[in-house]
Scaffold this motif. Structure first.
Motif, PDB file in Angstrom:
ATOM      1  N   VAL A 111     -16.458  41.141  -8.364  1.00 44.57           N
ATOM      2  CA  VAL A 111     -16.241  41.505  -6.962  1.00 44.57           C
ATOM      3  C   VAL A 111     -17.411  42.325  -6.428  1.00 44.57           C
ATOM      4  O   VAL A 111     -17.831  42.159  -5.284  1.00 44.57           O
ATOM      5  N   MET A 112     -17.966  43.191  -7.272  1.00 42.07           N
ATOM      6  CA  MET A 112     -19.086  44.038  -6.838  1.00 42.07           C
ATOM      7  C   MET A 112     -20.250  43.202  -6.321  1.00 42.07           C
ATOM      8  O   MET A 112     -20.944  43.599  -5.391  1.00 42.07           O
ATOM      9  N   PHE A 113     -20.463  42.063  -6.952  1.00 45.03           N
ATOM     10  CA  PHE A 113     -21.595  41.231  -6.562  1.00 45.03           C
ATOM     11  C   PHE A 113     -21.144  39.956  -5.872  1.00 45.03           C
ATOM     12  O   PHE A 113     -21.824  38.929  -5.917  1.00 45.03           O
ATOM     13  N   ASP A 114     -19.963  40.042  -5.240  1.00 43.27           N
ATOM     14  CA  ASP A 114     -19.481  38.905  -4.482  1.00 43.27           C
ATOM     15  C   ASP A 114     -20.028  39.012  -3.061  1.00 43.27           C
ATOM     16  O   ASP A 114     -19.701  39.946  -2.334  1.00 43.27           O
ATOM     17  N   ALA A 115     -20.885  38.087  -2.697  1.00 43.87           N
ATOM     18  CA  ALA A 115     -21.464  38.120  -1.355  1.00 43.87           C
ATOM     19  C   ALA A 115     -20.367  37.857  -0.326  1.00 43.87           C
ATOM     20  O   ALA A 115     -19.320  37.318  -0.635  1.00 43.87           O
TER      21      ALA A 115
ATOM     22  N   ASN B 101     -34.669  26.764  -6.240  1.00 49.73           N
ATOM     23  CA  ASN B 101     -33.438  25.995  -6.041  1.00 49.73           C
ATOM     24  C   ASN B 101     -32.285  26.908  -5.616  1.00 49.73           C
ATOM     25  O   ASN B 101     -31.522  26.568  -4.701  1.00 49.73           O
ATOM     26  N   ALA B 102     -32.196  28.058  -6.269  1.00 51.21           N
ATOM     27  CA  ALA B 102     -31.143  29.010  -5.906  1.00 51.21           C
ATOM     28  C   ALA B 102     -31.319  29.494  -4.475  1.00 51.21           C
ATOM     29  O   ALA B 102     -30.358  29.634  -3.726  1.00 51.21           O
ATOM     30  N   LEU B 103     -32.572  29.707  -4.087  1.00 47.96           N
ATOM     31  CA  LEU B 103     -32.866  30.221  -2.752  1.00 47.96           C
ATOM     32  C   LEU B 103     -32.576  29.174  -1.682  1.00 47.96           C
ATOM     33  O   LEU B 103     -32.139  29.508  -0.570  1.00 47.96           O
ATOM     34  N   GLU B 104     -32.816  27.909  -2.009  1.00 44.62           N
ATOM     35  CA  GLU B 104     -32.625  26.843  -1.030  1.00 44.62           C
ATOM     36  C   GLU B 104     -31.156  26.438  -0.908  1.00 44.62           C
ATOM     37  O   GLU B 104     -30.739  25.867   0.103  1.00 44.62           O
ATOM     38  N   ASN B 105     -30.375  26.655  -1.962  1.00 44.81           N
ATOM     39  CA  ASN B 105     -28.952  26.299  -1.930  1.00 44.81           C
ATOM     40  C   ASN B 105     -28.104  27.492  -2.366  1.00 44.81           C
ATOM     41  O   ASN B 105     -27.383  27.427  -3.371  1.00 44.81           O
ATOM     42  N   PRO B 106     -28.171  28.583  -1.607  1.00 42.27           N
ATOM     43  CA  PRO B 106     -27.517  29.810  -2.067  1.00 42.27           C
ATOM     44  C   PRO B 106     -26.010  29.664  -2.271  1.00 42.27           C
ATOM     45  O   PRO B 106     -25.465  30.168  -3.249  1.00 42.27           O
ATOM     46  N   LEU B 108     -24.250  26.875  -2.864  1.00 38.14           N
ATOM     47  CA  LEU B 108     -24.016  26.016  -4.020  1.00 38.14           C
ATOM     48  C   LEU B 108     -24.288  26.787  -5.306  1.00 38.14           C
ATOM     49  O   LEU B 108     -23.550  26.678  -6.288  1.00 38.14           O
ATOM     50  N   TYR B 109     -25.351  27.589  -5.282  1.00 43.28           N
ATOM     51  CA  TYR B 109     -25.706  28.382  -6.464  1.00 43.28           C
ATOM     52  C   TYR B 109     -24.588  29.365  -6.820  1.00 43.28           C
ATOM     53  O   TYR B 109     -24.238  29.521  -7.992  1.00 43.28           O
ATOM     54  N   ARG B 110     -24.013  29.976  -5.786  1.00 37.93           N
ATOM     55  CA  ARG B 110     -22.912  30.912  -6.047  1.00 37.93           C
ATOM     56  C   ARG B 110     -21.724  30.195  -6.678  1.00 37.93           C
ATOM     57  O   ARG B 110     -21.087  30.718  -7.592  1.00 37.93           O
ATOM     58  N   VAL B 111     -21.410  29.003  -6.175  1.00 34.52           N
ATOM     59  CA  VAL B 111     -20.287  28.250  -6.728  1.00 34.52           C
ATOM     60  C   VAL B 111     -20.562  27.875  -8.184  1.00 34.52           C
ATOM     61  O   VAL B 111     -19.666  27.915  -9.023  1.00 34.52           O
ATOM     62  N   MET B 112     -21.817  27.538  -8.475  1.00 29.17           N
ATOM     63  CA  MET B 112     -22.179  27.141  -9.848  1.00 29.17           C
ATOM     64  C   MET B 112     -21.813  28.216 -10.861  1.00 29.17           C
ATOM     65  O   MET B 112     -21.420  27.924 -11.980  1.00 29.17           O
ATOM     66  N   PHE B 113     -21.984  29.469 -10.436  1.00 30.46           N
ATOM     67  CA  PHE B 113     -21.712  30.559 -11.370  1.00 30.46           C
ATOM     68  C   PHE B 113     -20.465  31.334 -10.980  1.00 30.46           C
ATOM     69  O   PHE B 113     -20.334  32.520 -11.282  1.00 30.46           O
TER      70      PHE B 113
END
Lengths: 220, 220
Positions: A111-115, B101-106, B108-113
DNA sequence: CCACAATACATAGCAGCGCTATGTATTGTG
DNA sequence: CACAATACATAGCGCTGCTATGTATTGTGG
């Protein structure tokens, strides 16, 4: 000239939210207030919205992290004269405490790093980082790092290493044991900043072991 | 002896989910199917549940990352003889592509992790990591790293550096410029693995610049 | 070629969600 | 002590993910 807010209610809601997070129950508005005796409106009185609650939970996460980092003994004023100051060890110990905190509170850490949720106090993350900056400064004063090392930069890089490993472990891709990579990684970073390789390795290894369960809990 | 699934429907739903993620629209079941002409049931036919959809989206994220990494030119078979093989540069270029890639698809990147959603193919992350492992192996064969360096370990550490920085930027705490810390961090890591400092710095800087917008997009 | 059965898919509705309009009880203040 | 401002309860709205039910479609055995 009106009724006043009861801080205990706010604290109880916040604690319960953290508890539900830890026990992996879905934190819904109704489930949150169900155990407290207050109604759903209380959440809006104290936090404005569920997003406001999450902001407060994030803040709580940074507070607990700060408390964890404060528990780390600094060798700046060594109690035992036979145990001289070693700021590189201290710096590593802070990193270990950071990682252990993430491991002990994985849901809170996420949660702390949840944008998407702003922090109540935007400076909370900066304050955490500043503890590392001070440790780097002490190491510079002790002559362990080159004079051209920027404390803020090296602190940020150490944070990135800790967060990278912690994040990959907490979100699943890597097993707990992967946290041990912090030792060679921090060593390489500090040697790159000017520390003597052999001495650095010893300092980092001692710093890593200085935090209870940093070296051992990884095995669990 | 029955009606067959239409792969185009599945692809359309997946594309639309990725698009809604990119354009920051809330990805709800009804909003997802609204633009496609199919009903809510289609999601359950193809993905079983919304969690199933998220799993597929994660998979899509790793696929796009893999495609991005495949675009990175390797100097293993240099087209230009005046441009000799430099596996350390290649390794850095992979790291740069990962971060870009992370910067261009932020989103999607968040969902990945995002923990809590299993991957359809659990080996997707491993496959990504394996590209780094091969690059480290080539560097070892070229004599850039010490013989006792474990390619899997150094690859994992490089990943942790890239992910740590990318994660802190994508989730907000750090500005884009912070990605540039990858250069000194990777340099320190590779020097720690045995590469000669000056040569390493040059290789890393060239590798970082080899990925379009890795050096420039950071400024935006 | 065709009847059947298996499957995709539409429709409608359920329980639960975050949130708020409204009414009531409480309490600090002039 | 009366008033007004505020905390808080209750009930309900529009939304969510999901599913029970009915219908349309299509590959396949006879």
């Amino acid at each position: 000239m009106a009724r006043t807010k009861d801080p205990a209610v706010r604290a109880r809601l916040l604690d319960r939210a953290a508890h539900m997070l830890r026990t992996r129950q879905p934190v819904t508005l109704r489930a949150l207030v169900a155990g407290t005796g207050v109604s759903t409106m209380a959440v809006y009185t104290y936090f404005g919205s569920m997003d406001g609650l999450w902001s407060a939970v994030r803040q709580e996460g940074f507070s607990r992290l700060a408390a964890k980092l404060d528990e780390v003994p600094s060798s700046a004023d060594p109690a035992d004269p036979a145990d001289p100051a070693d700021p590189v060890r201290d710096l590593t110990a802070l990193g270990a405490a950071y990682v252990v905190n993430a491991l002990e509170n994985p849901d809170l850490y996420r949660v702390m790093f949840d944008a998407g949720f702003a922090l109540e106090d935007a400076g909370a993350a900066d304050e955490t980082l500043h503890r590392l900056v001070r440790a780097v400064e002490r190491a510079k004063e002790a002559g362990r790092f080159r004079a051209d090392v920027d404390p803020a930069e090296l602190a940020l890089q150490s944070w990135a290493i800790g967060h990278g490993l912690a994040s990959l472990v907490v979100t699943g891709p890597l097993p707990r044991q992967a946290l041990d990579h912090a030792v060679p990684m921090l060593t390489a970073q500090f040697v790159g900043a000017g520390d003597a390789p052999d001495r650095c390795r010893r300092s980092v290894e001692r710093g890593w072991e200085a935090v209870p369960t940093a070296a051992s809990a990884v095995g669990g």
